[in-house]
Design a protein around this motif. Structure first.
Motif, PDB file in Angstrom:
ATOM      1  N   LEU A 209      -5.407   0.374   4.087  1.00 37.27           N
ATOM      2  CA  LEU A 209      -6.413  -0.433   4.192  1.00 37.27           C
ATOM      3  C   LEU A 209      -6.654  -1.075   5.667  1.00 37.27           C
ATOM      4  O   LEU A 209      -7.633  -1.310   5.961  1.00 37.27           O
ATOM      5  N   GLY A 210      -5.466  -1.789   5.871  1.00 40.22           N
ATOM      6  CA  GLY A 210      -5.375  -2.669   6.992  1.00 40.22           C
ATOM      7  C   GLY A 210      -5.383  -1.670   8.179  1.00 40.22           C
ATOM      8  O   GLY A 210      -5.379  -2.187   9.386  1.00 40.22           O
ATOM      9  N   GLY A 211      -5.152  -0.368   8.316  1.00 39.76           N
ATOM     10  CA  GLY A 211      -5.344   0.653   9.313  1.00 39.76           C
ATOM     11  C   GLY A 211      -3.713   0.436   9.878  1.00 39.76           C
ATOM     12  O   GLY A 211      -3.675   1.119  11.219  1.00 39.76           O
ATOM     13  N   ARG A 212      -3.066  -0.086   9.261  1.00 38.12           N
ATOM     14  CA  ARG A 212      -1.569   0.212   9.941  1.00 38.12           C
ATOM     15  C   ARG A 212      -0.875   1.244   9.751  1.00 38.12           C
ATOM     16  O   ARG A 212       0.137   1.697  10.816  1.00 38.12           O
ATOM     17  N   THR A 213      -1.063   1.934   8.599  1.00 35.02           N
ATOM     18  CA  THR A 213      -0.404   3.278   8.671  1.00 35.02           C
ATOM     19  C   THR A 213      -1.576   4.260   8.471  1.00 35.02           C
ATOM     20  O   THR A 213      -2.638   4.137   7.740  1.00 35.02           O
ATOM     21  N   ARG A 214      -1.299   5.727   8.927  1.00 40.36           N
ATOM     22  CA  ARG A 214      -2.368   6.734   8.565  1.00 40.36           C
ATOM     23  C   ARG A 214      -2.221   7.222   7.239  1.00 40.36           C
ATOM     24  O   ARG A 214      -1.093   7.123   6.323  1.00 40.36           O
ATOM     25  N   ILE A 215      -3.312   7.751   6.688  1.00 39.84           N
ATOM     26  CA  ILE A 215      -3.474   8.187   5.103  1.00 39.84           C
ATOM     27  C   ILE A 215      -2.985   9.815   5.339  1.00 39.84           C
ATOM     28  O   ILE A 215      -3.716  10.494   5.939  1.00 39.84           O
ATOM     29  N   PRO A 216      -2.119  10.117   4.514  1.00 39.51           N
ATOM     30  CA  PRO A 216      -1.744  11.608   4.680  1.00 39.51           C
ATOM     31  C   PRO A 216      -2.794  12.442   3.905  1.00 39.51           C
ATOM     32  O   PRO A 216      -3.645  12.162   3.081  1.00 39.51           O
ATOM     33  N   GLU A 217      -3.098  13.774   4.471  1.00 42.43           N
ATOM     34  CA  GLU A 217      -4.086  14.552   3.923  1.00 42.43           C
ATOM     35  C   GLU A 217      -3.810  14.750   2.306  1.00 42.43           C
ATOM     36  O   GLU A 217      -4.882  14.825   1.850  1.00 42.43           O
TER      37      GLU A 217
ATOM     38  N   ILE B  35       3.103   6.112  -4.728  1.00 38.95           N
ATOM     39  CA  ILE B  35       3.127   5.006  -3.503  1.00 38.95           C
ATOM     40  C   ILE B  35       3.271   3.546  -3.807  1.00 38.95           C
ATOM     41  O   ILE B  35       2.649   3.243  -5.058  1.00 38.95           O
ATOM     42  N   PRO B  36       4.117   2.993  -3.245  1.00 40.59           N
ATOM     43  CA  PRO B  36       4.208   1.185  -3.497  1.00 40.59           C
ATOM     44  C   PRO B  36       2.665   0.680  -3.103  1.00 40.59           C
ATOM     45  O   PRO B  36       2.046   0.993  -2.235  1.00 40.59           O
ATOM     46  N   PRO B  37       2.512  -0.484  -3.740  1.00 40.74           N
ATOM     47  CA  PRO B  37       1.190  -1.066  -3.602  1.00 40.74           C
ATOM     48  C   PRO B  37       1.215  -1.643  -1.995  1.00 40.74           C
ATOM     49  O   PRO B  37       0.009  -1.607  -1.526  1.00 40.74           O
ATOM     50  N   TYR B  38       2.236  -1.868  -1.347  1.00 39.93           N
ATOM     51  CA  TYR B  38       2.073  -2.530   0.089  1.00 39.93           C
ATOM     52  C   TYR B  38       1.723  -1.187   1.067  1.00 39.93           C
ATOM     53  O   TYR B  38       0.974  -1.320   1.864  1.00 39.93           O
ATOM     54  N   THR B  39       2.041  -0.009   0.456  1.00 40.21           N
ATOM     55  CA  THR B  39       1.370   1.216   1.503  1.00 40.21           C
ATOM     56  C   THR B  39       0.136   1.368   1.374  1.00 40.21           C
ATOM     57  O   THR B  39      -0.572   1.523   2.301  1.00 40.21           O
ATOM     58  N   PHE B  40      -0.474   1.039   0.129  1.00 38.42           N
ATOM     59  CA  PHE B  40      -2.126   1.004   0.004  1.00 38.42           C
ATOM     60  C   PHE B  40      -2.592   0.113   0.819  1.00 38.42           C
ATOM     61  O   PHE B  40      -3.717   0.265   1.451  1.00 38.42           O
ATOM     62  N   ALA B  41      -2.064  -1.026   0.810  1.00 44.18           N
ATOM     63  CA  ALA B  41      -2.596  -2.374   1.589  1.00 44.18           C
ATOM     64  C   ALA B  41      -2.322  -1.890   3.126  1.00 44.18           C
ATOM     65  O   ALA B  41      -3.315  -2.331   3.834  1.00 44.18           O
ATOM     66  N   ASN B  42      -1.421  -1.106   3.503  1.00 45.48           N
ATOM     67  CA  ASN B  42      -1.268  -0.940   4.830  1.00 45.48           C
ATOM     68  C   ASN B  42      -2.255   0.314   5.275  1.00 45.48           C
ATOM     69  O   ASN B  42      -2.740   0.368   6.363  1.00 45.48           O
TER      70      ASN B  42
END
Length: 73
Positions: free
Chosen positions: A50-58, A41-48
């Motif tokens: 952490l910020g709770g803006r996107t869900r973490i896939p299983e 993933i790109p680093p901004y997805t990881f930041a998302n």
């Protein structure tokens, strides 16, 4: 002026935040780089995550547990 509201995070994001923010400064960046590479993933997805803006896939949760070496999810 609006009153400050406390942000509530999804449980998965809260677990990841608790783990990552309890690491030492240097370890945080190493673990983040390993997770970004392992999950492809790109680093901004990881930041998302952490910020709770996107869900973490299983599948990403499984990879994160493998990289960390602990069961956090």
């Amino acid at each position: 002026m609006q009153a400050y509201k406390n942000k509530t995070f999804p449980t998965d994001a809260k677990k990841l935040r608790d783990y990552m923010f309890n690491l030492r400064y240097f370890d945080y960046f190493n673990v983040r780089a390993k997770i970004v590479e392992a999950c492809m993933i790109p680093p901004y997805t990881f930041a998302n995550w952490l910020g709770g803006r996107t869900r973490i896939p299983e599948l990403a949760k499984q990879k994160i547990n493998e990289v960390i070496g602990k069961q956090i999810f």
